[in-house]
Design a protein around this motif. Structure first.
Motif, PDB file in Angstrom:
ATOM      1  N   SER A   1       0.892  -1.174   0.138  1.00 28.73           N
ATOM      2  CA  SER A   1      -0.112  -0.118   0.159  1.00 28.73           C
ATOM      3  C   SER A   1       0.766   1.373   0.054  1.00 28.73           C
ATOM      4  CB  SER A   1      -0.704  -0.048   1.337  1.00 28.73           C
ATOM      5  OG  SER A   1      -1.586   1.181   1.364  1.00 28.73           O
ATOM      6  N   ALA A   2       0.525   2.116  -0.861  1.00 30.63           N
ATOM      7  CA  ALA A   2       1.152   3.546  -0.601  1.00 30.63           C
ATOM      8  C   ALA A   2       0.205   4.668   0.002  1.00 30.63           C
ATOM      9  CB  ALA A   2       1.463   3.752  -2.117  1.00 30.63           C
TER      10      ALA A   2
ATOM     11  N   CYS B   1      -0.617  -2.098   8.320  1.00 35.07           N
ATOM     12  CA  CYS B   1       0.661  -1.128   8.959  1.00 35.07           C
ATOM     13  C   CYS B   1       0.535  -1.180  10.704  1.00 35.07           C
ATOM     14  CB  CYS B   1       0.175   0.194   8.633  1.00 35.07           C
ATOM     15  SG  CYS B   1       0.231   0.380   6.732  1.00 35.07           S
TER      16      CYS B   1
ATOM     17  N   HIS C   1       8.434  -2.447   2.368  1.00 31.56           N
ATOM     18  CA  HIS C   1       7.023  -1.867   3.173  1.00 31.56           C
ATOM     19  C   HIS C   1       7.264  -0.255   3.571  1.00 31.56           C
ATOM     20  CE1 HIS C   1       3.006  -1.396   4.458  1.00 31.56           C
ATOM     21  NE2 HIS C   1       3.524  -0.827   5.750  1.00 31.56           N
TER      22      HIS C   1
ATOM     23  N   CYS D   1       5.283   2.790   1.822  1.00 29.09           N
ATOM     24  CA  CYS D   1       4.024   3.183   2.625  1.00 29.09           C
ATOM     25  C   CYS D   1       4.629   4.628   3.443  1.00 29.09           C
ATOM     26  CB  CYS D   1       3.828   2.105   3.690  1.00 29.09           C
ATOM     27  SG  CYS D   1       2.426   2.517   5.034  1.00 29.09           S
TER      28      CYS D   1
END
Lengths: 92, 219
Positions: free
Chosen positions: A2-3, A11, A37, A41
């Protein structure tokens, strides 16, 4: 990966490992997964930087020496103690 | 165990090795204490002097960081001085001195305090300090490009750090002091605190989360 700018449950789960990651306390494969990650993210990447900053601030604070007056008094106590030598079980 | 240096700090697949251990100004690497103990026990007056000064410096730093300054610090220094002097000639394992010293200082500081000022009424839950849907803000929004070490040198940040440390529970504050400021390993911190290494890691994590939240707040 995920960005997202927000904090997803994934998260938040990863953040539990962030402290160990920053201490180098993870297996290489897990460390690399977290690094990927963090790069992708924004939320976790920012948290990582914030935590690093907090750690660096603590370490910088730890390098502050005692005030000179404090150590002058400390040195006097040492000299007085050694001169007096009234305490048993010190060095031979 | 293989280690590598990264920007002057050791990075390792660790068993709790602390990358800051070598960097402590005036504290020296862990084995230097053992050498001083051996020399002092053998009658080396200079080594004894250095050891006693070190012990007092540790007591001052602990008292300042964990218990607050003032009379407590001087009392803790005196206690550390006397106990080190008594103990140094009897120690069978000089390598155990460092853990013993911090345990002694901690006990001296905690016994000396009548009532802990500033102890938070409750521990913040992680939900309160972990980022919400909007995500975390950078700690220094005015200088987002600055690295953590550069930000840490900021005097305003240092002031906020001290306030944030005071807001932590005493045991968390102690762990932050021992691990981050004094460079003890996780294992050494666990020995000093009388808890498991996992317990140290968990508390350290929670302390770090609270500290970063406090440093990132507007006030």
């Amino acid at each position: 990966m995920s960005a997202a700018t927000g904090s997803s449950p994934r998260c938040r789960a990863l953040l539990l490992e962030l402290s160990r990651y920053l201490d180098g306390d993870l297996a290489p494969a897990r460390r690399r997964a977290i690094e990927r990650h963090l790069a992708a993210c924004t939320c976790c990447g920012t948290m990582s930087i914030r935590m690093r900053t907090a750690i660096a601030a603590c370490r910088a604070e730890g390098t502050q020496p005692p005030p000179r007056a404090v150590m002058v008094r400390a040195a006097k106590r040492v000299r007085a103690l050694i001169a007096k030598s009234g305490i048993t079980a010190g060095p031979r | 165990m293989v280690t590598k240096k990264s920007r002057g700090r050791r990075v390792t697949k660790s068993q709790g090795v602390n990358p800051v251990a070598k960097e402590r100004a005036g504290n020296g690497p862990p084995d230097e204490y053992a050498d001083l103990v051996r020399l002092a026990a053998a009658g080396d007056a200079e080594a004894l002097d250095r050891l006693l000064m070190r012990a007092q410096a540790v007591a001052w730093r602990f008292s300042s960081a964990v218990c607050g300054r003032g009379n407590d610090a001087e009392d803790a220094m005196q206690e550390a001085l006397l106990k080190t002097y008594r103990y140094v000639g009897r120690l069978r394992e000089p390598e155990a001195f460092r853990s013993w010293l911090y345990r002694t200082v901690r006990n001296a500081c905690l016994i000396g305090r009548r009532k802990r000022a500033g102890e938070p009424a409750r521990l913040q839950s992680l939900d309160e300090v972990l980022p919400g849907p909007e995500g975390p803000r950078p700690i220094d929004a005015a200088h987002p490009g600055k690295g953590p070490e550069a930000l840490a040198a900021n005097s305003g940040l240092r002031r906020r750090l001290r306030e944030a440390l005071r807001a932590l529970p005493a045991s968390y504050r102690t762990i932050v002091f021992l691990r981050e400021m004094e460079g003890l390993s996780t294992k050494e911190v666990a020995t000093v605190m009388g808890v498991s290494e996992d317990n140290v890691k968990t508390r350290l994590y929670r302390a770090r989360v609270q500290l970063q939240a406090a440093l990132g707040s507007q006030s």
